[in-house]
Motif scaffolding. Sequence first.
Motif, PDB file in Angstrom:
ATOM      1  N   GLY A 137      -8.996   5.010 -10.361  1.00  0.00           N
ATOM      2  CA  GLY A 137      -7.767   5.291 -11.074  1.00  0.00           C
ATOM      3  C   GLY A 137      -7.774   4.724 -12.489  1.00  0.00           C
ATOM      4  O   GLY A 137      -8.809   4.291 -13.009  1.00  0.00           O
ATOM      5  N   PRO A 138      -6.619   4.688 -13.117  1.00  0.00           N
ATOM      6  CA  PRO A 138      -6.513   4.157 -14.482  1.00  0.00           C
ATOM      7  C   PRO A 138      -6.818   2.657 -14.510  1.00  0.00           C
ATOM      8  O   PRO A 138      -6.528   1.942 -13.550  1.00  0.00           O
ATOM      9  N   GLU A 139      -7.373   2.206 -15.622  1.00  0.00           N
ATOM     10  CA  GLU A 139      -7.706   0.795 -15.763  1.00  0.00           C
ATOM     11  C   GLU A 139      -6.446  -0.014 -16.074  1.00  0.00           C
ATOM     12  O   GLU A 139      -5.536   0.467 -16.763  1.00  0.00           O
ATOM     13  N   PRO A 140      -6.359  -1.219 -15.574  1.00  0.00           N
ATOM     14  CA  PRO A 140      -5.196  -2.056 -15.879  1.00  0.00           C
ATOM     15  C   PRO A 140      -5.197  -2.469 -17.346  1.00  0.00           C
ATOM     16  O   PRO A 140      -6.253  -2.572 -17.976  1.00  0.00           O
ATOM     17  N   VAL A 141      -4.011  -2.735 -17.862  1.00  0.00           N
ATOM     18  CA  VAL A 141      -3.865  -3.115 -19.267  1.00  0.00           C
ATOM     19  C   VAL A 141      -3.685  -4.618 -19.355  1.00  0.00           C
ATOM     20  O   VAL A 141      -2.805  -5.189 -18.703  1.00  0.00           O
ATOM     21  N   GLU A 142      -4.521  -5.244 -20.149  1.00  0.00           N
ATOM     22  CA  GLU A 142      -4.468  -6.693 -20.293  1.00  0.00           C
ATOM     23  C   GLU A 142      -3.113  -7.120 -20.855  1.00  0.00           C
ATOM     24  O   GLU A 142      -2.605  -6.537 -21.817  1.00  0.00           O
ATOM     25  N   ILE A 189      -3.307  -4.528  -7.274  1.00  0.00           N
ATOM     26  CA  ILE A 189      -2.310  -4.272  -8.318  1.00  0.00           C
ATOM     27  C   ILE A 189      -2.178  -2.794  -8.670  1.00  0.00           C
ATOM     28  O   ILE A 189      -1.190  -2.384  -9.263  1.00  0.00           O
ATOM     29  N   LEU A 190      -3.196  -1.994  -8.335  1.00  0.00           N
ATOM     30  CA  LEU A 190      -3.129  -0.549  -8.556  1.00  0.00           C
ATOM     31  C   LEU A 190      -3.602   0.146  -7.287  1.00  0.00           C
ATOM     32  O   LEU A 190      -4.614  -0.249  -6.708  1.00  0.00           O
ATOM     33  N   PRO A 191      -2.898   1.204  -6.838  1.00  0.00           N
ATOM     34  CA  PRO A 191      -3.243   1.828  -5.563  1.00  0.00           C
ATOM     35  C   PRO A 191      -4.488   2.704  -5.667  1.00  0.00           C
ATOM     36  O   PRO A 191      -4.866   3.173  -6.748  1.00  0.00           O
ATOM     37  N   SER A 200      -9.807   7.944   0.195  1.00  0.00           N
ATOM     38  CA  SER A 200     -11.214   8.129  -0.180  1.00  0.00           C
ATOM     39  C   SER A 200     -11.704   7.058  -1.145  1.00  0.00           C
ATOM     40  O   SER A 200     -12.892   6.766  -1.195  1.00  0.00           O
ATOM     41  N   THR A 201     -10.814   6.494  -1.913  1.00  0.00           N
ATOM     42  CA  THR A 201     -11.190   5.412  -2.831  1.00  0.00           C
ATOM     43  C   THR A 201     -10.216   4.256  -2.662  1.00  0.00           C
ATOM     44  O   THR A 201      -9.024   4.470  -2.408  1.00  0.00           O
ATOM     45  N   PRO A 202     -10.712   3.020  -2.767  1.00  0.00           N
ATOM     46  CA  PRO A 202      -9.841   1.855  -2.577  1.00  0.00           C
ATOM     47  C   PRO A 202      -8.988   1.587  -3.812  1.00  0.00           C
ATOM     48  O   PRO A 202      -9.226   2.142  -4.884  1.00  0.00           O
ATOM     49  N   GLY A 203      -7.979   0.712  -3.646  1.00  0.00           N
ATOM     50  CA  GLY A 203      -7.170   0.287  -4.770  1.00  0.00           C
ATOM     51  C   GLY A 203      -7.903  -0.763  -5.588  1.00  0.00           C
ATOM     52  O   GLY A 203      -8.988  -1.229  -5.233  1.00  0.00           O
ATOM     53  N   LEU A 204      -7.300  -1.143  -6.705  1.00  0.00           N
ATOM     54  CA  LEU A 204      -7.900  -2.140  -7.586  1.00  0.00           C
ATOM     55  C   LEU A 204      -7.378  -3.524  -7.206  1.00  0.00           C
ATOM     56  O   LEU A 204      -6.170  -3.769  -7.237  1.00  0.00           O
ATOM     57  N   GLY A 245      -7.433  -9.693 -17.604  1.00  0.00           N
ATOM     58  CA  GLY A 245      -8.717  -9.105 -17.967  1.00  0.00           C
ATOM     59  C   GLY A 245      -9.810  -9.533 -17.011  1.00  0.00           C
ATOM     60  O   GLY A 245      -9.554 -10.125 -15.963  1.00  0.00           O
ATOM     61  N   LYS A 246     -11.048  -9.247 -17.392  1.00  0.00           N
ATOM     62  CA  LYS A 246     -12.196  -9.600 -16.556  1.00  0.00           C
ATOM     63  C   LYS A 246     -12.841 -10.879 -17.068  1.00  0.00           C
ATOM     64  O   LYS A 246     -12.870 -11.138 -18.271  1.00  0.00           O
ATOM     65  N   ASN A 247     -13.395 -11.655 -16.120  1.00  0.00           N
ATOM     66  CA  ASN A 247     -14.163 -12.828 -16.539  1.00  0.00           C
ATOM     67  C   ASN A 247     -15.617 -12.423 -16.773  1.00  0.00           C
ATOM     68  O   ASN A 247     -15.971 -11.232 -16.714  1.00  0.00           O
ATOM     69  N   LYS A 248     -16.491 -13.403 -17.010  1.00  0.00           N
ATOM     70  CA  LYS A 248     -17.888 -13.110 -17.321  1.00  0.00           C
ATOM     71  C   LYS A 248     -18.603 -12.412 -16.170  1.00  0.00           C
ATOM     72  O   LYS A 248     -19.607 -11.730 -16.381  1.00  0.00           O
TER      73      LYS A 248
END
Length: 717
Positions: A580-585, A605-607, A613-617, A652-655
């Motif tokens: 799905g759509p990427e989360p916004v920082e 946080i996102l379904p 067929s695909t998991p949530g985020l 956001g994402k860590n390293k």
Amino acid sequence: QERFSSAGMTSGSYNKRDGRPAEHEILVCRLIDRPLRPLIADGWRHETQLLSWILSYDGVRTCDPLAVTASAAALWLSDVPLSKPVAAAIVGYIDGQLVLNPTTEQMKHSRLNLTVAGTKDAVLMIEGAADFLPEKLMVEAVKFGHEAIKIQCAGLDELGKVAGKEKKYDSIKPPLEGLQELMDEMFTAKVDEIYNSDLSKEEQSSASSELTESVLNAFEEKFPDEKAAIKAALKDLMCRRMFEKAKNTGTRIDGRKLDEVRVIDAEAGLFPRVHGSALFTRGQTQVVATATLGDSGMRQKIDKISGMEEKRFYLQYTFPPSCVGETGRVGAPGRREVGHGNLAERALVPTLPSDEEFPYTIRVESLVTESNGSSSMASVCGGCLALMDAGVPIKSPIAGIAMGMLLGDKGGVSDENAVIVSDILGTEDALGTMDFKVAGNREGITTFQLDIKCEGLTLETMEMALEQARNGRLHILGEMEKALKEPRPHLPSTVPKITRMTIPEDSIGKVIGPGGRQIRALIEDFGLVNIDVEENGEVQLTGFDLEQMEKAKELITLLTSPLGGGKGKGERVPRAEYSGPEPVEGTTYKGNITGIHNFGVFLEILPGAEDGSTPGLEGLCHVSELHVERVRNCEGFINSMNTDHLEVVYLGKNKKGQHQLSRKAVLESRGVEPRNNNRGGGSRGPRQNDEKPSSALKMSKEEIDVIAQAIEGVSDI
């Protein structure tokens, strides 16, 4: 009692209220009681209750010695007839140096954890655990701690002169004139006859009961309504005659020499289905010990103000009334059982293999089937044999022994006339003046405990008792070797197998799955006992079928790899991922809780796709990001909120590519602030306004000078 509010926490229990004392609090209660009780005047009959609460805790040091000293100070300032001030200190041994009152962080590297309590003149109580340290060093540690106790006692003495009440002696009856002399004259020969008859426990108990009845009948007319005083005089006579017999003849009431240990019989491997079992008999004291092995999910969890503690090894001691020929209520363990179990547990901890060498959680149970002196040390011996029978690769066998001391005058401090006896009987424990338990291997001590009924024990007497205890310990170890010399080479077939693997930390949620569905499916599909996932990505699988365990590992590897499982000749099939759509920082999301762990909370946080067929985020809200204040118990904190979702900010994402979430950022954006500026729970610092209290207690300069003199030098402790 530990108040969770002292560390900025709330109890994780259902009603969120500090409840009945936990085991570690009961142990501290015993530490408080044991050095104070002997110094309260004989004949004090008023109900006296000491309540000790931790009201503010900085997390730097343990509060145990402070609880003893504070309780002693309260008694010393009250009208309770306490004869002397009492204080306590903790001693550690780090990098070859004795350290006074070490911090919690320092104690992680200490080979000694010794609590000492006493007066300015002598030691009253010792509670210690050590890593195979020699007797000489233990005596030095006690002496080192006693020097600090002297300073505190001097301060309490001065404080008592300023703020102490007059001691209440008017309600204590003086000894009845002529009673003790008449008791000695009429019944010394009868007491000596009982002590010289080499009677069994039952026979001696029966003879003592008959003697007590005869004494009460003989004095009933001359001293009416004075049954308690008559019994006390008889007990005093029996104590002195026991001492005289040992001092003059070198033998005891059961005919043994002073340093002689009772006959020992030991057997290992009693029960076929139990992982490890042993029967240990010493004279008329007998225990049945069992050892049970399990995975990390079997660890004992303890909720403390310093945070959630997990114990990999624990020993549980049971002392039913039947073991002393009585009937009574059987239920939750009492203070005595908790204390004895903890003592035996500490004795065995240093000999256990590390978690890396032996990844099992270990539970030892000790059931006392008969008791006539030192069932706790029998539990050490039986527990050690049970561990060896279960195939636990211990470093060396451990044995324990209880020492006693007989004095002609129980009201004084131990002197050169003190008689030390090995492997004490129940009668010697009841009528003697010392109960000194020591455990260890052939090289050194792992634990020891001292209780005194007189006004203190000199270091010279302690050295003598430790040397005699060492000889007795070596003898018991030799007898244990006849039953089982070393651990069994293989684990029993009834013990589940354990295997470990490591996965990327950002894939932990994939193994657990939404609401734990994935991990439960793995356990059920492969017939496993359990799967435990740690914060660092270490996965522990437990089961009986090694082949199925390997298949489970393969599937976990597949689930956590960048691509899906293999389809022959290295061909890879992509694994379903969030599309799905990427989360916004910086955006706030309402996430559904999918997993709770010590290190944080997983939230979706996102379904995912509606058809599944695909998991949530999923992302991780680390424990440090759950609140503006420190959260010590993540699971208890979330459960106390009674919710299945949280509002979080996407960071956001860590390293490592993990999605990071923060509930703390949401709270801060709404103006929620920590209650103080020191996250560690320390001092709140200066007041933020200039308001002054409307009234304050004023002290004279003389009072301030006396209190300052009283606490001088305490800052070094």
